[in-house]
Design an enzyme around this catalytic site. Sequence first.
Site, short mmCIF file in Angstrom:
data_model
loop_
_atom_site.label_atom_id
_atom_site.label_comp_id
_atom_site.label_asym_id
_atom_site.label_seq_id
_atom_site.Cartn_x
_atom_site.Cartn_y
_atom_site.Cartn_z
N ARG A 29 45.56 6.62 5.66
CA ARG A 29 46.26 6.05 4.48
C ARG A 29 45.32 5.14 3.69
O ARG A 29 45.03 3.99 4.09
CB ARG A 29 47.48 5.26 4.95
CG ARG A 29 48.22 4.55 3.81
CD ARG A 29 48.93 5.49 2.89
NE ARG A 29 49.99 6.22 3.58
CZ ARG A 29 50.61 7.26 3.05
NH1 ARG A 29 50.25 7.70 1.85
NH2 ARG A 29 51.56 7.89 3.71
N GLN A 70 52.55 18.64 2.66
CA GLN A 70 52.23 17.87 1.44
C GLN A 70 50.72 17.66 1.36
O GLN A 70 50.08 17.25 2.34
CB GLN A 70 52.96 16.52 1.52
CG GLN A 70 52.35 15.45 0.65
CD GLN A 70 53.29 14.97 -0.44
OE1 GLN A 70 53.94 15.77 -1.12
NE2 GLN A 70 53.36 13.69 -0.59
N ARG A 83 42.56 17.29 4.42
CA ARG A 83 42.48 15.87 4.85
C ARG A 83 42.90 15.68 6.30
O ARG A 83 42.78 14.59 6.85
CB ARG A 83 43.34 14.99 3.93
CG ARG A 83 44.83 15.32 4.00
CD ARG A 83 45.64 14.39 3.12
NE ARG A 83 47.08 14.68 3.25
CZ ARG A 83 48.04 13.88 2.81
NH1 ARG A 83 47.73 12.75 2.18
NH2 ARG A 83 49.30 14.20 2.98
N HIS A 141 42.62 11.91 -4.05
CA HIS A 141 43.78 11.00 -4.05
C HIS A 141 43.31 9.54 -3.87
O HIS A 141 43.60 8.91 -2.85
CB HIS A 141 44.71 11.42 -2.91
CG HIS A 141 46.10 10.89 -2.98
ND1 HIS A 141 46.39 9.53 -2.94
CD2 HIS A 141 47.30 11.50 -3.08
CE1 HIS A 141 47.70 9.36 -3.01
NE2 HIS A 141 48.26 10.53 -3.10
N ASP A 179 55.07 7.46 -10.34
CA ASP A 179 54.54 8.66 -9.69
C ASP A 179 54.48 9.75 -10.76
O ASP A 179 55.40 10.54 -10.93
CB ASP A 179 55.46 9.09 -8.53
CG ASP A 179 54.82 10.17 -7.67
OD1 ASP A 179 55.35 10.43 -6.57
OD2 ASP A 179 53.79 10.75 -8.10
N GLU A 193 44.32 9.43 -9.58
CA GLU A 193 43.77 10.58 -8.86
C GLU A 193 43.29 11.67 -9.81
O GLU A 193 44.10 12.26 -10.53
CB GLU A 193 44.85 11.13 -7.93
CG GLU A 193 45.52 10.07 -7.07
CD GLU A 193 46.88 10.49 -6.54
OE1 GLU A 193 47.08 11.71 -6.34
OE2 GLU A 193 47.74 9.63 -6.36
O1 TA6 Z 1 49.89 11.23 -5.41
C1 TA6 Z 1 51.20 10.80 -5.42
C2 TA6 Z 1 51.95 11.42 -4.25
O2 TA6 Z 1 52.11 12.81 -4.42
C3 TA6 Z 1 53.29 10.69 -4.11
O3 TA6 Z 1 54.38 11.53 -4.47
C4 TA6 Z 1 53.32 10.27 -2.63
O4 TA6 Z 1 53.90 11.30 -1.85
C5 TA6 Z 1 51.81 10.10 -2.37
O5 TA6 Z 1 51.22 11.22 -3.02
C6 TA6 Z 1 51.43 9.96 -0.92
O6 TA6 Z 1 51.55 11.18 -0.26
P1 TA6 Z 1 51.14 11.25 1.32
O7 TA6 Z 1 51.41 12.66 1.72
O8 TA6 Z 1 49.71 10.86 1.41
O9 TA6 Z 1 52.04 10.22 1.99
#
Ligand code: TA6
Length: 331
Positions: free
Chosen positions: A74, A92, A97, A175, A229, A288
Amino acid sequence: MSTEKTPSSASSSSSYVFCKGFNGLDKVLLRDARGSSAEVYLYGGHVTSWKNEHAEELLFLSSKAIFKPPKAIRGGIPICFPQFGSLGTLDQHGFARNRFWTIDDCPPPFPTNTLNKAFVDLILKPTEDDIKIWPHSFEFRLRVALGPGGDLMLTSRIRNTNIDGKPFSFTFAYHTYFSVSDIRQVLCLLVFSEVRVEGLETMDYLDNLQKKERFTEQGDALTFESEVDKVYLSTPTKIAILDHEKKRTFVLRKDGLPDAVVWNPWDKKAKAMSDFGDDEYKHMLCVEAAAIEKPITLKPGEEWKGRLELSTVPSSYCSGQLDPRRVLQGS
Ligand code: TA6
């Protein structure tokens, strides 16, 4: 225990220190002649630190980051590939990563200024399990470099190595979590601390907090007073993040990455993340560099390159010494 490594191959005469980080994970330390430094974990190909010559940390890394696979670290600069967001079938932000990268000791010739010694080349290729969830072969080469002035440069080169003739499409983001003094507009003891983003005014964006609906940003710099966001579309090459209290401006230059995501979870979402401190939202902002709206498609043999260059310039914006428009127009 750390070991100085200068890979044998002539093409990469870089020098870096290879050592153990949190939980015994392998990491590489880069340092330039003037004292700037960066560190990259092989887990995730993940930059977790970028410091200036005064050893000030410029990236945000959560104090509760979990350096334990398969959880992504993180903070720092997570690499979102082959998918940004949760739209497709993958987890996601894809899986790059969450994988162990390796040092690429023999990268193909890569135009680099010979002055720049502080760099490391990493490579990621899919495992058989990866191919089960994303049925494509690829070579993802990541170069992390410190420039002569302490700039941090990330170059991603992704090649389609499918032998079945199939093209593939992907979305991508660096990111990046920037460290800021206080994201909120705070007026106390006559000190007005404010973080502003210049370069995204009047841009169209998809608002993830409003069902990804498309809006147009207003005409002034972005300031922050709640969760944000947004995926800004077809944005300028340069974006500036001004931190008045730290008298510092980050300049983000991107190439091959038309979009830009701006994210701060604010208090409620911060509390909901176990690997993020409840108050840490105050001291970070994600801007990002990304390719999201129009996925990138590669035929077998084709390669895509996406570059991100981060630098800082001193700024005391409110004293009028720095016009952000000049920062963006600057060289
Ligand atoms: O970049 C923004 C985002 O897509 C947010 O919607 C939030 O989910 C963030 O990324 C963090 O995502 P993660 O999967 O790293 O917790």
